[in-house]
Design an enzyme around this catalytic site. Structure first.
Site, PDB file in Angstrom:
ATOM      1  N   GLU A 279       0.823  -1.213   0.000  1.00 20.47           N
ATOM      2  CA  GLU A 279       0.000   0.000   0.000  1.00 20.47           C
ATOM      3  C   GLU A 279       0.854   1.259   0.000  1.00 20.47           C
ATOM      4  O   GLU A 279       0.404   2.318  -0.458  1.00 20.47           O
ATOM      5  CB  GLU A 279      -0.959  -0.002   1.190  1.00 20.47           C
ATOM      6  CG  GLU A 279      -1.976  -1.126   1.163  1.00 20.47           C
ATOM      7  CD  GLU A 279      -2.780  -1.156  -0.124  1.00 20.47           C
ATOM      8  OE1 GLU A 279      -3.451  -0.162  -0.449  1.00 20.47           O
ATOM      9  OE2 GLU A 279      -2.734  -2.192  -0.832  1.00 20.47           O
ATOM     10  N   HIS A 282       1.358   3.122  -3.363  1.00 19.54           N
ATOM     11  CA  HIS A 282       0.234   3.791  -4.026  1.00 19.54           C
ATOM     12  C   HIS A 282       0.469   5.285  -4.191  1.00 19.54           C
ATOM     13  O   HIS A 282       0.001   5.885  -5.160  1.00 19.54           O
ATOM     14  CB  HIS A 282      -1.060   3.549  -3.248  1.00 19.54           C
ATOM     15  CG  HIS A 282      -1.750   2.282  -3.618  1.00 19.54           C
ATOM     16  ND1 HIS A 282      -2.700   2.204  -4.607  1.00 19.54           N
ATOM     17  CD2 HIS A 282      -1.612   1.022  -3.131  1.00 19.54           C
ATOM     18  CE1 HIS A 282      -3.121   0.957  -4.714  1.00 19.54           C
ATOM     19  NE2 HIS A 282      -2.489   0.221  -3.838  1.00 19.54           N
ATOM     20  N   GLU A 349      -7.497   0.312   6.767  1.00 20.89           N
ATOM     21  CA  GLU A 349      -8.190  -0.123   5.553  1.00 20.89           C
ATOM     22  C   GLU A 349      -7.898  -1.605   5.299  1.00 20.89           C
ATOM     23  O   GLU A 349      -8.804  -2.424   5.183  1.00 20.89           O
ATOM     24  CB  GLU A 349      -7.716   0.730   4.377  1.00 20.89           C
ATOM     25  CG  GLU A 349      -8.292   0.315   3.030  1.00 20.89           C
ATOM     26  CD  GLU A 349      -7.623   1.038   1.872  1.00 20.89           C
ATOM     27  OE1 GLU A 349      -8.216   1.038   0.784  1.00 20.89           O
ATOM     28  OE2 GLU A 349      -6.509   1.582   2.041  1.00 20.89           O
ATOM     29  N   HIS A 350      -6.626  -1.941   5.170  1.00 24.20           N
ATOM     30  CA  HIS A 350      -6.193  -3.329   4.977  1.00 24.20           C
ATOM     31  C   HIS A 350      -5.457  -3.793   6.234  1.00 24.20           C
ATOM     32  O   HIS A 350      -4.586  -3.082   6.738  1.00 24.20           O
ATOM     33  CB  HIS A 350      -5.213  -3.453   3.802  1.00 24.20           C
ATOM     34  CG  HIS A 350      -5.731  -2.942   2.500  1.00 24.20           C
ATOM     35  ND1 HIS A 350      -6.461  -3.707   1.619  1.00 24.20           N
ATOM     36  CD2 HIS A 350      -5.599  -1.728   1.910  1.00 24.20           C
ATOM     37  CE1 HIS A 350      -6.767  -2.984   0.547  1.00 24.20           C
ATOM     38  NE2 HIS A 350      -6.257  -1.779   0.712  1.00 24.20           N
ATOM     39  N   HIS A 442     -51.765  12.243  15.997  1.00 20.39           N
ATOM     40  CA  HIS A 442     -51.478  10.809  15.995  1.00 20.39           C
ATOM     41  C   HIS A 442     -52.587  10.053  16.725  1.00 20.39           C
ATOM     42  O   HIS A 442     -53.127   9.051  16.228  1.00 20.39           O
ATOM     43  CB  HIS A 442     -50.144  10.528  16.703  1.00 20.39           C
ATOM     44  CG  HIS A 442     -48.923  10.838  15.899  1.00 20.39           C
ATOM     45  ND1 HIS A 442     -48.635  12.081  15.419  1.00 20.39           N
ATOM     46  CD2 HIS A 442     -47.882  10.039  15.517  1.00 20.39           C
ATOM     47  CE1 HIS A 442     -47.488  12.058  14.781  1.00 20.39           C
ATOM     48  NE2 HIS A 442     -47.008  10.826  14.811  1.00 20.39           N
TER      49      HIS A 442
END
Length: 455
Positions: A279, A282, A349-350, A442
């Site tokens: 990651e 990226h 995330e991971h 109501h």
């Protein structure tokens, strides 16, 4: 190289270059440093909000003109209105440009992703009888229109197209619109177009960044307004989504990539080092942390990292070095309990579990976008073809958000039915609560109904 922790170390590999890898000991790190690690790229997103506001307002007012102007400024100098939507000719050209092995890999990955997401599909409607004559249930229907954001940085991401378009198609969304940034030549990435075609998507607009999200939220002369926008992106895209919350459903927070590799003393440091880079490559805003209570594993990971980084292309080396000296590094804890507590607080995330008993460790994980178990289940395979969706919540939002799934493209509508017997069972309870909360209309709707119906 960005911010450097006071206890970071310099690592060298055969004298070819030196790099900074952050190394923290959790019992010695300051509260401010720990807070910064947890926040990751959130700092960058906040600083981009004023720019995002300017872009959004201009797209809202000027439509296609603003979109094209931003495309020329940031992506393709010769971009024109004719380039804005991918044509059938573009799809045909893309298929010819993509090598057969890449096409076959896209098809193979799509098969697993499609099967997994079709398994997620709920029943279109369900009912249950709560009491005699009291029926309650839900009707499940697809969202009418969605916009899929497929990023394109220095590389191409047909895998993201698969991860977004496949569940949208499985959910039977009527109109699926894709936006993806242009190449310098003003065209959509060829492999991403091929992936879209494999998924059965033909409405692709060649636009990215903040302006793409704004165009989907408000609509332009060419790009349709949609009910939901979903897909990962840079801090710029995340900033635009944040400001457009309330104008359009922006889906789960999917910003810069992040991962934690949780390792115990049984882990192979070579695998920890390899998977830490996944990651991190990226982009410079990514976060990647190896967490272990084994000093031997930590020391060996730090020794190995420069060697592996040196094998990457120079521009990926730069990304990784920036990440490991900014939002990433190696975290040494005092025991496995402390490691797991850090993971649950960080909510990655991971999450990859390189522990002796990963299924046992899994039972203690509360917050993660996805959890991958053991040395045979690395992040790259999950990112491409395991079948799980790789579009996951980032920035700590895994505490309350889930991965992209068919459920992202469906909505639930409550459905109720009372027989005469069921109505008689519930009318008294309803009137009592309506009186208590001081809602006379109501209560009147019940009491006068009883008179009308002769009850």
């Amino acid at each position: 190289m960005g911010w450097v922790a006071p206890n970071s170390i310099q690592a060298t590999y055969e004298g070819q270059y030196s790099m900074t890898v952050q190394f923290w000991e959790i019992d010695k790190i300051s509260a401010d440093e720990l807070s910064r690690i947890r926040r990751r790229a959130e700092i960058d997103i906040r600083s981009l909000l004023p720019l995002a506001q300017d872009v959004i307002q201009r797209v809202q007012v000027e439509g296609d003109t603003a979109v094209i102007d931003y495309a020329r400024k940031f992506d393709a100098p010769n971009f024109t209105i004719e380039s804005l939507r991918a044509t059938p000719e573009d799809f045909a050209t893309a298929r010819k440009a993509v090598a057969d092995d890449v096409y076959e890999a896209i098809v193979a990955a799509h098969a697993n992703i499609k099967q997994f997401h079709e398994e997620q599909l709920p029943e279109s409607m369900w009912f249950t009888e709560l009491q005699p004559g009291v029926m309650a249930g839900e009707r499940i229907t697809p969202i009418a229109s969605v916009g899929l954001y497929v990023p394109r940085g220095k590389g191409a991401f047909p895998s993201v197209m698969l991860m977004l378009a496949t569940p949208a198609k499985a959910a039977k969304v009527s109109r699926i619109v894709v936006v993806t940034p242009p190449t310098p030549e003003g065209k959509a990435d060829a492999a991403s177009l091929v992936a879209a075609e494999v998924c059965g998507i033909d409405e692709v607009y060649v636009v990215g960044g903040m302006q793409a999200v704004a165009a989907l939220a408000y609509g332009t002369e060419t790009i349709p307004r949609v009910s939901k926008v979903i897909g990962p992106g840079s801090s710029y895209v995340s900033a635009a989504k944040r400001l457009l919350y309330g104008v359009v459903d922006v889906g789960l927070p999917a910003g810069p990539s992040e991962s934690i590799i949780l390792a115990d003393e049984s882990a192979d440091p070579r695998l920890v080092a390899l998977d830490l880079l996944v990651e991190a490559e990226h982009g410079p805003e990514s976060a990647a942390i190896a967490v272990t209570h084994s000093r031997e594993v930590a020391d060996e990971v730090l020794r190995i990292l420069p060697e592996y980084i040196n094998e990457l292309p120079p521009w990926r080396q730069k990304f990784v070095q920036t990440v490991l000296s900014n939002y990433g590094g190696v975290m040494l804890t005092r025991n496995i309990d402390e490691s797991i507590a850090f993971v649950n607080d960080y909510a990655p995330e991971h999450l990859e579990l390189l522990t002796a008993e990963p299924f046992v460790t899994l039972n203690r994980i509360q917050n993660a976008g996805e959890v991958l178990l053991g040395s045979n289940t690395p992040i790259p395979i999950a990112n491409y073809c395991l079948g799980l969706n790789a579009i996951l919540p980032t920035g700590g939002f895994a505490r309350s958000f889930s991965s992209v799934s068919v459920h992202e493209f469906l909505k639930r509508t409550g459905v109720g039915y009372l027989s005469r017997e069921g109505y008689l069972r519930l009318q008294g309870t309803t009137a009592t609560l309506a009186d208590y909360e001081d809602f006379p209309a109501h209560a009147m709707a019940i009491r006068k109904r009883n008179e009308i119906l002769g009850l």
